[in-house]
Design a protein around this motif. Structure first.
Motif, PDB file in Angstrom:
ATOM      1  N   LEU A  17       0.897  -0.959   0.121  1.00  0.00           N
ATOM      2  CA  LEU A  17       0.308  -0.010  -0.186  1.00  0.00           C
ATOM      3  C   LEU A  17       1.075   1.361   0.261  1.00  0.00           C
ATOM      4  CD1 LEU A  17      -2.748   0.965   0.251  1.00  0.00           C
ATOM      5  CD2 LEU A  17      -2.598   0.594   2.577  1.00  0.00           C
ATOM      6  N   TYR A  18       0.341   2.136  -0.441  1.00  0.00           N
ATOM      7  CA  TYR A  18       1.504   3.259  -1.046  1.00  0.00           C
ATOM      8  C   TYR A  18       0.494   5.133  -1.113  1.00  0.00           C
ATOM      9  CZ  TYR A  18       4.436   0.206  -2.740  1.00  0.00           C
ATOM     10  OH  TYR A  18       5.539  -0.667  -2.847  1.00  0.00           O
ATOM     11  N   ILE A  19       1.361   5.804  -0.814  1.00  0.00           N
ATOM     12  CA  ILE A  19       0.192   7.172  -0.745  1.00  0.00           C
ATOM     13  C   ILE A  19       1.190   7.935  -2.327  1.00  0.00           C
ATOM     14  CG2 ILE A  19      -1.101   7.113   1.237  1.00  0.00           C
ATOM     15  CD1 ILE A  19       1.057   8.629   2.453  1.00  0.00           C
ATOM     16  N   THR A  20       1.086   8.843  -2.606  1.00  0.00           N
ATOM     17  CA  THR A  20       1.800  10.289  -2.927  1.00  0.00           C
ATOM     18  C   THR A  20       2.335  11.040  -2.536  1.00  0.00           C
ATOM     19  OG1 THR A  20       0.207  11.502  -3.802  1.00  0.00           O
ATOM     20  CG2 THR A  20       0.708   9.614  -5.463  1.00  0.00           C
ATOM     21  N   GLU A  21       3.334  11.663  -2.762  1.00  0.00           N
ATOM     22  CA  GLU A  21       3.469  12.961  -1.748  1.00  0.00           C
ATOM     23  C   GLU A  21       2.249  13.915  -1.205  1.00  0.00           C
ATOM     24  OE1 GLU A  21       7.624  14.612  -3.219  1.00  0.00           O
ATOM     25  OE2 GLU A  21       8.719  12.547  -3.309  1.00  0.00           O
ATOM     26  N   LYS A  22       1.705  14.138  -3.111  1.00  0.00           N
ATOM     27  CA  LYS A  22       0.338  14.827  -2.766  1.00  0.00           C
ATOM     28  C   LYS A  22      -0.545  14.514  -1.151  1.00  0.00           C
ATOM     29  CE  LYS A  22      -3.729  17.041  -4.836  1.00  0.00           C
ATOM     30  NZ  LYS A  22      -4.289  17.278  -6.107  1.00  0.00           N
ATOM     31  N   VAL A  23      -0.240  13.389  -1.550  1.00  0.00           N
ATOM     32  CA  VAL A  23      -1.689  12.820  -0.570  1.00  0.00           C
ATOM     33  C   VAL A  23      -0.934  12.556   1.291  1.00  0.00           C
ATOM     34  CG1 VAL A  23      -2.654  10.745   0.490  1.00  0.00           C
ATOM     35  CG2 VAL A  23      -2.962  11.266  -1.888  1.00  0.00           C
TER      36      VAL A  23
END
Length: 160
Positions: free
Chosen positions: A118-124
């Motif tokens: 599971l990953y998130i972006t830098e924006k998130v």
């Protein structure tokens, strides 16, 4: 750049709405994502390793993927617009990659069932909170107890 995260826990906010807490690997930052009660239950069951006598929707999706030779290679919470998070499922079938739009709650529930990262972006990640600012240890225990106390009786039993 993608930032790896994990599901730390599910808590209830002051209005008793379920919130999935995603944390970074160091557990210093938390991303709260509000979800519906059924989605929270699906995530909680997967976190606790509880099997139900009949497949739930996310179990069905996992089974479909397995039977069609599709691997959930990763889940990405990739955007937030107007207070709503957006996620993508990255599916791999042989050498073909398929990206599917998904609600974060469904994507997380499926990731937990398929052991997909599971990953998130830098924006998130800009919307994460410092865990020390979020709650004290006593408040975390209190929230966990509230979550346990508010479960329907059927959910407290392990259904194998």
């Amino acid at each position: 750049m993608l930032i790896p995260v994990k599901v730390k826990q599910i808590v209830l906010d002051q209005t008793l709405s379920p919130v999935v807490l995603l944390s970074d690997r160091e557990e210093t930052q938390i991303l709260p994502i509000w979800v519906g009660p059924f989605e929270a239950q699906a995530i909680a069951l997967a976190l606790q390793g509880i099997l139900t006598p009949r497949p739930l929707t996310h179990d069905l999706l996992r089974s479909l993927c397995e039977n069609l030779g599709v691997e959930v290679s990763k889940v990405l919470v990739q955007d937030i617009r107007d207070g709503t998070y957006y996620a993508e499922l990255y599916l791999r079938q042989g050498d073909k990659e398929i990206v599917v739009d998904a609600r974060p709650s469904d994507a997380i529930a499926l990731a937990l069932r398929t052991n997909a990262p599971l990953y998130i972006t830098e924006k998130v990640a800009a919307y994460t909170l410092n865990i020390e600012d979020l709650v004290s240890a006593d408040q975390v225990e209190e929230l966990q107890q509230m979550l346990q106390d508010n479960k329907p009786e059927d959910d407290k039993k392990h259904l194998h």
